[in-house]
Design a protein around this motif. Structure first.
Motif, PDB file in Angstrom:
ATOM      1  N   LEU A  88       0.772  -1.051   0.103  1.00  0.00           N
ATOM      2  CA  LEU A  88       0.002   0.083  -0.166  1.00  0.00           C
ATOM      3  C   LEU A  88       0.896   1.237   0.173  1.00  0.00           C
ATOM      4  CD1 LEU A  88      -2.824  -1.064   2.778  1.00  0.00           C
ATOM      5  CD2 LEU A  88      -2.668  -1.290  -0.008  1.00  0.00           C
ATOM      6  N   ALA A  89       1.807   1.249   0.845  1.00  0.00           N
ATOM      7  CA  ALA A  89       2.776   2.325   0.902  1.00  0.00           C
ATOM      8  C   ALA A  89       4.187   1.978   1.739  1.00  0.00           C
ATOM      9  CB  ALA A  89       2.173   3.659   1.642  1.00  0.00           C
ATOM     10  N   ARG A  90       5.061   2.484   1.432  1.00  0.00           N
ATOM     11  CA  ARG A  90       6.379   2.478   2.087  1.00  0.00           C
ATOM     12  C   ARG A  90       6.630   3.793   2.855  1.00  0.00           C
ATOM     13  NH1 ARG A  90      10.770  -0.610  -1.192  1.00  0.00           N
ATOM     14  NH2 ARG A  90       9.336  -2.446  -0.285  1.00  0.00           N
ATOM     15  N   HIS A  91       6.994   3.690   4.267  1.00  0.00           N
ATOM     16  CA  HIS A  91       7.096   4.562   4.998  1.00  0.00           C
ATOM     17  C   HIS A  91       8.312   4.752   5.658  1.00  0.00           C
ATOM     18  CE1 HIS A  91       2.867   3.258   5.096  1.00  0.00           C
ATOM     19  NE2 HIS A  91       2.545   4.482   5.158  1.00  0.00           N
ATOM     20  N   PHE A 331       7.673   9.958   3.636  1.00  0.00           N
ATOM     21  CA  PHE A 331       8.813  10.148   4.436  1.00  0.00           C
ATOM     22  C   PHE A 331       8.584  11.335   5.472  1.00  0.00           C
ATOM     23  CE2 PHE A 331      10.047   9.289   0.161  1.00  0.00           C
ATOM     24  CZ  PHE A 331      11.033   8.215   0.377  1.00  0.00           C
ATOM     25  N   PHE A 332       8.324  10.773   7.028  1.00  0.00           N
ATOM     26  CA  PHE A 332       7.895  11.495   7.933  1.00  0.00           C
ATOM     27  C   PHE A 332       9.023  12.492   8.666  1.00  0.00           C
ATOM     28  CE2 PHE A 332       4.655   8.103   7.740  1.00  0.00           C
ATOM     29  CZ  PHE A 332       3.665   8.820   7.787  1.00  0.00           C
ATOM     30  N   VAL A 357       6.231  10.780  -2.043  1.00  0.00           N
ATOM     31  CA  VAL A 357       6.636  10.912  -3.277  1.00  0.00           C
ATOM     32  C   VAL A 357       5.893   9.705  -3.919  1.00  0.00           C
ATOM     33  CG1 VAL A 357       8.715  10.089  -4.840  1.00  0.00           C
ATOM     34  CG2 VAL A 357       8.948  11.582  -2.585  1.00  0.00           C
ATOM     35  N   CYS A 358       5.205   9.965  -5.161  1.00  0.00           N
ATOM     36  CA  CYS A 358       4.526   8.946  -6.007  1.00  0.00           C
ATOM     37  C   CYS A 358       5.668   8.424  -7.132  1.00  0.00           C
ATOM     38  CB  CYS A 358       3.220   9.415  -6.390  1.00  0.00           C
ATOM     39  SG  CYS A 358       2.423   8.265  -7.343  1.00  0.00           S
ATOM     40  N   ALA A 359       6.012   7.615  -7.106  1.00  0.00           N
ATOM     41  CA  ALA A 359       7.067   7.150  -8.043  1.00  0.00           C
ATOM     42  C   ALA A 359       5.914   6.345  -9.306  1.00  0.00           C
ATOM     43  CB  ALA A 359       8.058   6.142  -7.827  1.00  0.00           C
ATOM     44  N   LEU A 404      14.134  14.142   2.497  1.00  0.00           N
ATOM     45  CA  LEU A 404      14.386  12.951   1.938  1.00  0.00           C
ATOM     46  C   LEU A 404      15.767  12.317   1.968  1.00  0.00           C
ATOM     47  CD1 LEU A 404      12.618  14.080  -1.610  1.00  0.00           C
ATOM     48  CD2 LEU A 404      11.672  12.541   0.393  1.00  0.00           C
ATOM     49  N   SER A 405      16.805  13.091   2.124  1.00  0.00           N
ATOM     50  CA  SER A 405      18.241  13.005   2.204  1.00  0.00           C
ATOM     51  C   SER A 405      18.298  12.240   3.635  1.00  0.00           C
ATOM     52  CB  SER A 405      19.154  14.023   2.172  1.00  0.00           C
ATOM     53  OG  SER A 405      20.324  13.421   2.300  1.00  0.00           O
ATOM     54  N   ALA A 406      17.408  12.496   4.578  1.00  0.00           N
ATOM     55  CA  ALA A 406      17.750  12.112   5.866  1.00  0.00           C
ATOM     56  C   ALA A 406      17.300  10.545   5.874  1.00  0.00           C
ATOM     57  CB  ALA A 406      17.056  12.931   6.884  1.00  0.00           C
ATOM     58  N   CYS A 407      16.416  10.163   5.133  1.00  0.00           N
ATOM     59  CA  CYS A 407      15.937   8.786   5.128  1.00  0.00           C
ATOM     60  C   CYS A 407      16.866   8.012   3.880  1.00  0.00           C
ATOM     61  CB  CYS A 407      14.212   9.020   4.477  1.00  0.00           C
ATOM     62  SG  CYS A 407      13.413   9.525   5.862  1.00  0.00           S
ATOM     63  N   GLY A 408      17.771   8.589   3.278  1.00  0.00           N
ATOM     64  CA  GLY A 408      18.525   7.998   2.152  1.00  0.00           C
ATOM     65  C   GLY A 408      18.320   8.189   0.748  1.00  0.00           C
TER      66      GLY A 408
END
Length: 508
Positions: A88-91, A331-332, A357-359, A404-408
């Motif tokens: 459903l989603a990646r968090h 990305f929280f 982010v919708c890829a 986003l960068s903080a999450c990689g």
């Protein structure tokens, strides 16, 4: 009904569904849309070589459209290519904190247990059951039904249903209710985010929005070509049933004669006679007088303070790296309370935002189908129609990139198209950029939305700013309710014997 003529203002999904239902019933219907294509907020924008879906991206409640297409003698799956999503989603909260939710509740429960422990998994199980109870309690009398008052809702559910209404906690906030299920603040964030699907804060929205969790667990699908393709399919079906769809035709006024609607006037001076009008515009546009004083008196205005959230969106042709994106990713921020204080109390873009982010070229396998990829990056924003300085947008993009960068995740952008609240305000006048109509803050908010009927005879409403609420399925339901209201009103005044109409919903 040879003298009847219907004009639908706006080819958003609510207007399209209303036009389809009325054309199917044999009424002459003309749809006028100022844009060059159907869809309204379901739209695409160009970013370099990519066409990016820049509106809604999550498709749920498939049954709504299966019913709509079936009622028109068509098969949804034959008109649009649908694929179920397993993820459903990646968090993500950091480079090491990551959680997927799955269409299979057992997989989600196991993932939550690995992420936050068995107690939180048990909390998810109870939360999921509670979300299902909320949905089942509200589906027939609220989601499918005409706009009720609180007393009307109680009458519809009857004495046996009053206990169900009480159990769904209408007076509690979503954030408070989540605290009864989850101790881990990250999980409260994850499920509290469902309030933003309606443009609301989880700290002010009612606990009944838990039903979004049930809706997603019931299935999320991807549509080949995006949700704008779904809008085109409904428009095609309406045209097949005889609706006349006119693009590049901007409605500027609603004329009244004898105390009821008489015509729609267009920007080029054209006058379209009408005995019934469906306004698939934001209710705020009517209340602000954009269609004339008579239409303005037909609805209650939406105060600026009651507006829902807006957004800053970045439609990107990009090359992501460092994070395994799937189609839907969140990305929280580290401080949700402060983020929403920025949005609602301080009225500014969040200093450290949560980012969606919708890829759009990816599925469950995480493999991109193209390079560069079509990416939609979204940050919640307060509604405002005054200009935003480019430096403020640049700071927003920089803070988004840091999150986003903080999450990689890093994204190398080849092209970018930005849409900010003032841009949404221009696209959808009188909204101040609000994307969801009135914010559902407080237990009474849902009852303050306009219904299909208005105080001006012959004028009806459809769209995400009216009952039953925002989102593609709910906006489609509003179109069904508008069509059903017109057909019911015609039957009540017809000298012929009234006949039942199909529609898959209860009517007042």
């Amino acid at each position: 009904m040879p003298h009847e003529r219907v004009v639908v203002i706006g080819a958003g999904i609510g207007g399209l569904v209303a036009a389809l239902g009325l054309a199917r019933a044999g009424l002459p219907v003309t749809v006028v849309e100022k844009a060059s294509a159907p869809g309204g907020k379901m739209r695409q924008v160009a970013a370099g070589p990519c066409r990016v879906e820049a509106g809604p991206t999550v498709f749920t409640m498939r049954w709504v459209f299966e019913e709509i297409f079936a009622e028109a003698g068509a098969d949804l799956a034959a008109r649009v290519r649908l694929a179920p999503a397993e993820i459903l989603a990646r968090h993500a909260w950091s480079g090491s904190e990551r959680l997927d939710l799955f269409a299979d509740p057992a997989r989600s429960e196991a993932a939550i247990a690995d992420f936050a422990g068995p107690r939180e998994a048990e909390g998810f199980r109870r939360f999921r059951l509670g979300a299902g109870e909320v949905y089942r309690t509200l589906e027939a009398p609220f989601i499918r039904g005409q706009r009720p008052s609180p007393a009307g809702l109680a009458r519809r559910v009857g004495l046996r249903g009053l206990g169900d209404l009480w159990r769904i906690r209408p007076f509690a906030t979503l954030w408070t209710a989540l605290g009864e299920h989850f101790r881990d603040p990250r999980l409260r964030q994850l499920f509290g985010r469902y309030a933003t699907y309606c443009g609301a804060s989880p700290f002010a929205a009612p606990a009944t929005l838990m039903l979004v969790a049930h809706v997603e667990q019931a299935g999320v699908w991807t549509i080949a070509g995006g949700l704008s393709r779904l809008a085109a399919a409904v428009a095609d079906l309406a045209a097949e049933h005889g609706a006349d769809l006119r693009y590049g035709a901007e409605a500027t006024g609603i004329a009244v004669a004898g105390g009821r609607v008489a015509a729609v006037t267009l920007a080029d001076g054209t006058r379209l006679p009408a005995t019934r009008i469906v306004a698939n515009a934001d209710a705020a546009a009517l209340g602000a007088g954009l269609f004339g004083p008579a239409a303005a008196r037909a609805v209650d205005p939406v105060p600026e303070a009651a507006r829902s959230l807006s957004a800053v969106t970045f439609a990107v042709a990009g090359r992501p790296a460092g994070f395994p994106l799937v189609r839907h990713n969140v990305f929280f921020s580290p401080d949700y309370a402060d983020e929403f204080a920025d949005l609602t109390r301080r009225g500014r873009l969040p200093r450290d935002p949560t980012v969606y982010v919708c890829a759009q070229d990816r599925g469950d396998d995480g493999v991109a189908a193209a390079a560069p990829e079509a990416l939609l990056c979204l940050v919640n924003a307060p509604a405002r129609d005054r200009p935003i300085h480019p430096e403020e947008i640049a700071r927003c993009h920089a803070s988004m990139s840091r999150r986003l960068s903080a999450c990689g995740l890093t994204i190398t952008e080849e092209a970018r198209e930005t849409t900010a609240p003032p841009d949404f305000a221009r696209l959808f006048p009188a909204t101040g950029g609000a994307l969801y109509g009135r914010a559902p803050h407080g237990w009474m908010a849902s009852f303050r939305r306009a219904g299909a009927r208005t105080r001006l005879p012959g004028l009806y409403l459809a769209g995400g700013s009216v009952h039953p609420g925002p989102g593609v399925p709910m906006a489609a339901q509003s179109g069904r309710l508008a069509a059903a209201s017109i057909l019911q009103d015609l039957a009540s005044t017809s000298p012929s014997r009234a006949a039942a109409t199909r529609g898959g919903m209860s009517t007042a």
